[in-house]
Enzyme design. Structure first.
Site, PDB file in Angstrom:
ATOM      1  N   ASP A   1       0.809  -1.227   0.000  1.00 26.90           N
ATOM      2  CA  ASP A   1       0.000   0.000   0.000  1.00 26.90           C
ATOM      3  C   ASP A   1       0.840   1.274   0.000  1.00 26.90           C
ATOM      4  O   ASP A   1       0.594   2.184  -0.780  1.00 26.90           O
ATOM      5  CB  ASP A   1      -0.964  -0.011   1.185  1.00 26.90           C
ATOM      6  CG  ASP A   1      -1.895  -1.218   1.118  1.00 26.90           C
ATOM      7  OD1 ASP A   1      -2.924  -1.121   0.444  1.00 26.90           O
ATOM      8  OD2 ASP A   1      -1.554  -2.269   1.700  1.00 26.90           O
TER       9      ASP A   1
ATOM     10  N   SER B   1      -4.845  -7.450   8.529  1.00 21.93           N
ATOM     11  CA  SER B   1      -4.095  -6.208   8.662  1.00 21.93           C
ATOM     12  C   SER B   1      -3.233  -6.360   9.909  1.00 21.93           C
ATOM     13  O   SER B   1      -3.736  -6.635  10.996  1.00 21.93           O
ATOM     14  CB  SER B   1      -5.065  -5.039   8.815  1.00 21.93           C
ATOM     15  OG  SER B   1      -4.362  -3.922   9.325  1.00 21.93           O
TER      16      SER B   1
HETATM   17  N1  ARG Z   1      -6.407  -1.370  17.459  1.00 22.86           N
HETATM   18  C1  ARG Z   1      -5.048  -1.017  17.707  1.00 22.86           C
HETATM   19  C2  ARG Z   1      -4.899   0.444  18.010  1.00 22.86           C
HETATM   20  O1  ARG Z   1      -5.717   1.228  17.614  1.00 22.86           O
HETATM   21  C3  ARG Z   1      -4.118  -1.441  16.607  1.00 22.86           C
HETATM   22  C4  ARG Z   1      -4.272  -0.692  15.308  1.00 22.86           C
HETATM   23  C5  ARG Z   1      -3.517  -1.298  14.143  1.00 22.86           C
HETATM   24  N2  ARG Z   1      -3.902  -2.685  13.957  1.00 22.86           N
HETATM   25  C6  ARG Z   1      -3.674  -3.410  12.871  1.00 22.86           C
HETATM   26  N3  ARG Z   1      -3.940  -4.685  12.951  1.00 22.86           N
HETATM   27  N4  ARG Z   1      -3.212  -2.914  11.762  1.00 22.86           N
HETATM   28  O2  ARG Z   1      -3.960   0.824  18.678  1.00 22.86           O
END
Ligand code: ARG
Length: 401
Positions: A14, A175
């Site tokens: 990306d 992700s």
């Molecule tokens: N939910 C977590 C936060 O907001 C992680 C965010 C990124 N997570 C990911 N799997 N790309 O701190």
């Protein structure tokens, strides 16, 4: 002069596509900024070459792993920070250090704008942009996925059409964001919150059902900072890495939660933070013997608020700074050793010692040598309960009328 934009660059599909995509949409020159926060994987040199191969006019790469450990992970440990009681802020604490480098790169290369690869639905866009606003108020922000309609499908098509030096076929349905403090995995199959995570999701931890023999470790702290493991001096970065390895091998630090995002969405995330969770557990147990009761109770509230601020992108805010000052003050005597057993997904403390401990054997003992005068207890209880007793007398009196 052509406008210049610095882009937070991971080396993945990306952000590799974003280099050319931003260039075509804005006519600006793009400078790729890659920051090593202990995420492992490819070398900074490989990432630099890919950025240039994808059309970046310059690539700024920085090994910030010690900086991240000392200035971001250590404060999180001192705060015992767990957002909503579970999440050790893995991604949340990496954004401010990346922001620092983005602003530094923007100054070095004369850029007017900072770009990042976040979507418009998450916390990270907020953390990046609030950080940029604070450290570089004159800088603008742009997010190609959110602002320039860069979808996954378009990214793949763009990379293929331009022949970018990046893999487009590798299908990862998740992700993932990772650094030395831990790893976060979301989307795909995990969005059904009844679905249990499958084994392939994990990378920092082994499955706790098949643990190797128990591993006993002694962690030494000085003023809240880990300084030695099993008597061998370590830096904070080394401490986290060593415990990632040893606690990870025992399946310690797996977390599966539905959390409240800042943007109002509940979302499911799987975390693995073996080193962070082992360290927080040890640190908390050392505080239990070295921090005075009222200070400790208040600190728990402060730590919770600290975690919320950091989660919400307020790393550089005045309140966060003030809470840091309070937390640092509580750490003055948090020195000593914690012994813990890592096994079967758990990190269990089984011994503690400290020169600055408040644990008084003579006061605590039920054996001979007891110096606690039990006759003081009756009067204390009488007075302690007085206020509630008077109030309950009033309740009875009023109800009887
Ligand atoms: N939910 C977590 C936060 O907001 C992680 C965010 C990124 N997570 C990911 N799997 N790309 O701190």
């Amino acid at each position: 002069m052509t406008e210049r934009i610095v882009l937070a660059y991971s080396g993945g599909l990306d952000t590799s596509v974003a280099i050319g995509w931003i260039g075509e949409a804005t006519g600006a020159e793009v400078i790729a900024v890659a920051v090593d926060v202990g995420q492992g994987g490819e070398s900074l040199e490989t990432i630099r070459q890919r950025a240039l191969g994808c059309g970046a006019v310059e690539a700024y790469v920085a090994d910030a792993s010690d900086e991240f450990a000392n200035e971001y992970c250590v404060p999180t440990l001192k705060a015992n920070a767990l957002y909503q009681g579970h999440y050790p802020l893995v991604s949340a604490i990496s954004r401010p250090v990346i922001v620092k480098h983005l602003v530094k790169a923007a100054r070095e290369f004369g850029a007017t704008t900072v770009a990042h690869g976040c979507t418009g639905k998450g916390n990270d866009q907020v953390r990046f942009e609030v950080g940029i606003q604070t450290l570089g108020p004159d800088l603008k922000c742009i997010a190609p996925v959110r602002d320039l309609a860069l979808t996954r499908d378009k990214a793949i098509a763009f990379a293929e059409e331009k022949g970018l030096p990046i893999e487009t076929t590798k299908k990862n349905p998740y992700s993932i964001d990772q650094n030395v403090w831990g790893r976060a995995v979301e989307t795909g199959y995990l969005e059904d919150i009844w679905n249990a995570p499958t084994k392939d999701i994990y990378d920092y931890t082994a499955t706790p059902e098949f643990p190797p023999a128990p591993d006993e470790v002694t962690i030494s702290f000085e003023a809240g900072v880990p300084v030695a493991i099993d008597g061998i001096k370590v830096t904070p970065l080394q401490a986290i890495k060593e415990l990632n390895r040893r606690a990870g091998a025992q399946g310690v630090g797996r977390i599966d939660v539905v959390e409240d995002r800042l943007v109002g969405i509940k979302s499911r995330e799987i975390y693995e933070a073996p080193g962070a969770m082992a360290l927080i557990t040890a640190h908390k147990h050392l505080e239990d013997i070295t921090v005075e009761r009222e200070q400790a109770r208040f600190k728990a509230t402060v730590g919770q608020r600290w975690a919320e601020l950091v989660y919400d992108g307020q790393w550089f805010s005045p309140l966060k700074r003030s809470l840091d000052a309070f937390i640092d003050d509580t750490q003055k005597y948090v020195s000593g050793d914690i012994r813990m057993v890592l096994h079967g997904g758990q990190a269990i403390v089984n011994g503690r010692r400290s020169e600055t401990s408040l644990y008084d054997f003579d006061l605590a003992t039920y054996d001979t040598g007891d110096t606690f005068d039990q006759s003081m207890a009756r009067g204390f209880i009488e007075l302690w309960g007085m206020s509630a007793k008077v109030a309950s007398g009033r309740d009875i009196r009023v109800a009887g009328k």
